[in-house]
Design an enzyme around this catalytic site. Structure first.
Site, PDB file in Angstrom:
ATOM      1  N   ARG A  43       5.195   7.152  17.189  1.00  0.00           N
ATOM      2  CA  ARG A  43       5.365   5.899  16.459  1.00  0.00           C
ATOM      3  C   ARG A  43       4.066   5.117  16.469  1.00  0.00           C
ATOM      4  O   ARG A  43       3.552   4.774  17.527  1.00  0.00           O
ATOM      5  CB  ARG A  43       6.501   5.063  17.058  1.00  0.00           C
ATOM      6  CG  ARG A  43       6.676   3.732  16.356  1.00  0.00           C
ATOM      7  CD  ARG A  43       7.748   2.850  16.970  1.00  0.00           C
ATOM      8  NE  ARG A  43       7.699   1.521  16.363  1.00  0.00           N
ATOM      9  CZ  ARG A  43       7.712   0.397  17.062  1.00  0.00           C
ATOM     10  NH1 ARG A  43       7.806   0.425  18.386  1.00  0.00           N
ATOM     11  NH2 ARG A  43       7.626  -0.779  16.453  1.00  0.00           N
ATOM     12  N   HIS A  72       3.369  -4.537  12.314  1.00  0.00           N
ATOM     13  CA  HIS A  72       3.399  -4.852  13.761  1.00  0.00           C
ATOM     14  C   HIS A  72       2.493  -6.039  13.996  1.00  0.00           C
ATOM     15  O   HIS A  72       1.501  -5.974  14.728  1.00  0.00           O
ATOM     16  CB  HIS A  72       2.969  -3.634  14.586  1.00  0.00           C
ATOM     17  CG  HIS A  72       3.454  -3.656  16.012  1.00  0.00           C
ATOM     18  ND1 HIS A  72       4.197  -2.641  16.589  1.00  0.00           N
ATOM     19  CD2 HIS A  72       3.272  -4.582  16.980  1.00  0.00           C
ATOM     20  CE1 HIS A  72       4.440  -2.954  17.864  1.00  0.00           C
ATOM     21  NE2 HIS A  72       3.906  -4.122  18.119  1.00  0.00           N
ATOM     22  N   GLU A 115       9.964  -6.089  15.862  1.00  0.00           N
ATOM     23  CA  GLU A 115      10.377  -7.252  16.657  1.00  0.00           C
ATOM     24  C   GLU A 115      10.214  -8.596  15.940  1.00  0.00           C
ATOM     25  O   GLU A 115       9.431  -9.466  16.361  1.00  0.00           O
ATOM     26  CB  GLU A 115       9.578  -7.288  17.965  1.00  0.00           C
ATOM     27  CG  GLU A 115       9.788  -6.071  18.802  1.00  0.00           C
ATOM     28  CD  GLU A 115       9.170  -6.206  20.174  1.00  0.00           C
ATOM     29  OE1 GLU A 115       8.441  -7.173  20.430  1.00  0.00           O
ATOM     30  OE2 GLU A 115       9.432  -5.328  21.005  1.00  0.00           O
ATOM     31  N   ASN A 164      13.877  -2.140  21.196  1.00  0.00           N
ATOM     32  CA  ASN A 164      12.780  -2.234  22.164  1.00  0.00           C
ATOM     33  C   ASN A 164      13.318  -2.994  23.374  1.00  0.00           C
ATOM     34  O   ASN A 164      13.767  -4.133  23.239  1.00  0.00           O
ATOM     35  CB  ASN A 164      11.588  -3.009  21.583  1.00  0.00           C
ATOM     36  CG  ASN A 164      10.915  -2.286  20.426  1.00  0.00           C
ATOM     37  OD1 ASN A 164      11.278  -1.167  20.089  1.00  0.00           O
ATOM     38  ND2 ASN A 164       9.931  -2.933  19.813  1.00  0.00           N
ATOM     39  N   TYR A 179      12.650  -4.150  27.504  1.00  0.00           N
ATOM     40  CA  TYR A 179      11.744  -4.275  28.640  1.00  0.00           C
ATOM     41  C   TYR A 179      12.422  -4.854  29.871  1.00  0.00           C
ATOM     42  O   TYR A 179      12.248  -4.376  30.987  1.00  0.00           O
ATOM     43  CB  TYR A 179      10.513  -5.102  28.258  1.00  0.00           C
ATOM     44  CG  TYR A 179       9.632  -4.327  27.317  1.00  0.00           C
ATOM     45  CD1 TYR A 179       9.765  -4.427  25.940  1.00  0.00           C
ATOM     46  CD2 TYR A 179       8.699  -3.416  27.824  1.00  0.00           C
ATOM     47  CE1 TYR A 179       8.989  -3.668  25.079  1.00  0.00           C
ATOM     48  CE2 TYR A 179       7.915  -2.651  26.975  1.00  0.00           C
ATOM     49  CZ  TYR A 179       8.073  -2.790  25.602  1.00  0.00           C
ATOM     50  OH  TYR A 179       7.318  -2.026  24.753  1.00  0.00           O
ATOM     51  N   GLU A 204      10.947   1.403  21.890  1.00  0.00           N
ATOM     52  CA  GLU A 204       9.981   1.028  22.932  1.00  0.00           C
ATOM     53  C   GLU A 204      10.690   0.820  24.262  1.00  0.00           C
ATOM     54  O   GLU A 204      11.719   0.167  24.311  1.00  0.00           O
ATOM     55  CB  GLU A 204       9.243  -0.289  22.607  1.00  0.00           C
ATOM     56  CG  GLU A 204       8.192  -0.194  21.557  1.00  0.00           C
ATOM     57  CD  GLU A 204       7.517  -1.535  21.305  1.00  0.00           C
ATOM     58  OE1 GLU A 204       7.427  -2.364  22.232  1.00  0.00           O
ATOM     59  OE2 GLU A 204       7.116  -1.760  20.147  1.00  0.00           O
TER      60      GLU A 204
HETATM   61  C1  GCO Z   1       6.396  -5.768  22.123  1.00  0.00           C
HETATM   62  C2  GCO Z   1       5.446  -5.111  21.282  1.00  0.00           C
HETATM   63  C3  GCO Z   1       4.334  -4.348  21.975  1.00  0.00           C
HETATM   64  C4  GCO Z   1       3.963  -4.832  23.373  1.00  0.00           C
HETATM   65  C5  GCO Z   1       4.838  -4.153  24.410  1.00  0.00           C
HETATM   66  C6  GCO Z   1       4.448  -4.575  25.825  1.00  0.00           C
HETATM   67  O1  GCO Z   1       7.482  -5.207  22.297  1.00  0.00           O
HETATM   68  O2  GCO Z   1       6.099  -6.882  22.536  1.00  0.00           O
HETATM   69  O3  GCO Z   1       6.093  -4.222  20.393  1.00  0.00           O
HETATM   70  O4  GCO Z   1       3.278  -4.578  21.087  1.00  0.00           O
HETATM   71  O5  GCO Z   1       2.631  -4.508  23.632  1.00  0.00           O
HETATM   72  O6  GCO Z   1       6.160  -4.531  24.226  1.00  0.00           O
HETATM   73  O7  GCO Z   1       4.698  -5.951  25.985  1.00  0.00           O
END
Ligand code: GCO
Length: 424
Positions: free
Chosen positions: A69, A113, A158, A279, A281, A341
């Site tokens: 990607r 992006h 995002e 995505n 985190y 992600e």
């Molecule tokens: C996001 C973006 C990425 C970041 C990654 C780490 O999810 O914020 O897609 O560009 O770099 O997530 O924070």
């Protein structure tokens, strides 16, 4: 990752984005983007991917992933954000995509992006509804050129982060601090998404979806006021970005902040999708707002978990909660899911912490699949250490270490671990 089975045909990949790795910000006709204005010179070199892309494709081949990607840089394709495309910009992505196809690696393309051509921002950027129509034209240019080779398309990366970080609190480009008055940018991005899906399909593109940022929102106590605040923050960070594209509507608490006539756009926005990219985190804490707060919630850190060097709490269980929650909320309206992600920032080439992070999060994905969520693929953020927006080059998310002085790439222990996994 022993004794963990993923469905046959599960797609293993890695993700990057143009502004974070390419460099060459003034080369071959590329115009300035909002990020060149917001962080002048900071990504002029980055990972020098614009010149070193053959080496990076070789790394992808060695890694053995089925998909890569990347994102198109809008200012490389249309330097002013509209009009005739820049031939050199198209040619760069031709070379990259052809090399990926040659290596039997599926190109997965993010159309946008965050690198808006500056002239469009001068015209209001995502605050201006017209940008949605410029975006659809841009998507059409890409569809015409690349629909025959790109295997999956993601119009926007995002949109929540663009709205909240770019226009509400100003931590990201273009650095506006509009708080809830930023919400029209969410709507205009949704409209852009829907128009781009139609433009891509008209150009013959297929397999179109999203890459939405999602985070479970947890109240910091059992007090009703904190639960209320968490519900409101969840509406803002999550449901304001998934409901419109999946259900064709907005959470009630969002509607008062949307532009007049927004409801007329919902049919255009809720285009059928072939996949839903997520995505993930970390979860987000929420508490009741303090006296006189301009917002109906207060953000609170999630305590009690190990943390990455980017100060993110490591909470694999929240990914399982998120995936099952999406299935419960959207049911049949949820297309097959991809983790577009997931990753973390840790230092060093011997990055056992990253291996542990990926292993634990993949176990959450496997558990969600067992619970009946149709997850079809997983992309690690990221292939390379890269420019982490307002945090610069300190956070290191790559499976491959980048020495920014020499541009030397060094596969980390996690690269070898993931290589074994994707080839199993
Ligand atoms: C996001 C973006 C990425 C970041 C990654 C780490 O999810 O914020 O897609 O560009 O770099 O997530 O924070």
């Amino acid at each position: 990752m022993e004794n963990l089975a993923f469905p046959s045909g599960f797609l293993w990949g890695v993700s990057t984005s143009a502004f974070q790795i390419e460099g060459a910000t003034s080369e071959d006709g590329r115009g300035p983007s909002v990020w060149d204005t917001f962080a002048p010179g900071r990504a002029d070199v980055a990972c020098d991917h614009y010149h070193r892309w053959p080496e990076d494709v070789a790394l992808l081949t060695e890694l053995g992933v089925g998909a890569y990607r990347f994102s198109f840089a809008w200012p490389r394709i249309q330097p002013t954000g509209s009009g005739a495309p820049n031939a050199a910009g198209l040619a760069f992505y031709d070379r990259l995509i052809d090399a990926l196809c040659e290596a039997d690696i599926a190109p997965v393309a993010t159309v946008y992006h965050w690198d808006t051509p500056q002239p469009l921002e001068d015209d209001g950027g995502w605050l201006n509804r017209e940008k949605a129509y410029r975006f659809a034209e841009y998507a059409s240019v890409l569809g015409e050129r690349f629909a025959d080779r790109v295997r999956m398309w993601i119009p926007l990366n995002e949109p929540m982060v663009t709205t909240m970080f770019g226009y509400a609190i100003g931590e990201y480009a273009p650095g506006r601090t509009l708080l809830l008055d930023a919400l029209p940018t969410a709507h205009h991005q949704h409209l852009a998404h829907g128009l781009a899906v139609q433009a891509l399909r008209a150009a013959g593109a297929s397999n179109i979806g999203t890459a939405n940022h999602h985070c479970p929102v947890w109240p910091t106590s059992n007090a009703e006021a904190d639960h209320d605040a968490a519900r409101r923050l969840d509406a803002l960070l999550n449901r304001a970005f998934s409901d419109p594209v999946l259900l064709g509507g907005y959470p009630a608490e969002i509607e008062p902040h949307l532009p007049a006539g927004y409801a007329d756009d919902l049919v255009n926005i809720a285009q059928p999708l072939d996949f839903y990219g997520v995505n993930y985190y970390e979860p987000q804490g929420a508490a009741a707002p303090g006296e006189g707060s301009p917002l109906p919630f207060e953000l609170r850190p999630i305590e009690g978990f190990p943390r990455t060097t980017n100060d993110s709490p490591i909470v694999p269980a929240a990914l399982h909660e998120l995936l099952v929650g999406l299935r419960d909320r959207y049911g049949e309206r949820l297309p097959p899911v991809y983790l577009t992600e997931n990753g973390a920032s840790f230092d060093g080439v011997h990055d056992q912490e990253r291996i542990d992070f990926l292993d634990a999060h993949l176990r959450s994905v496997a558990a969600a699949i067992t619970a009946g969520v149709e997850v079809r693929g997983y992309f690690v953020w990221s292939l390379l250490d890269n420019f982490e927006w307002s945090k610069g080059y300190a956070p290191r998310f790559g499976l491959v270490h980048v020495d920014y002085e020499t541009q030397r790439r060094t596969p980390k222990d996690s690269f070898h671990w993931y290589r074994k996994l994707v080839r199993a």
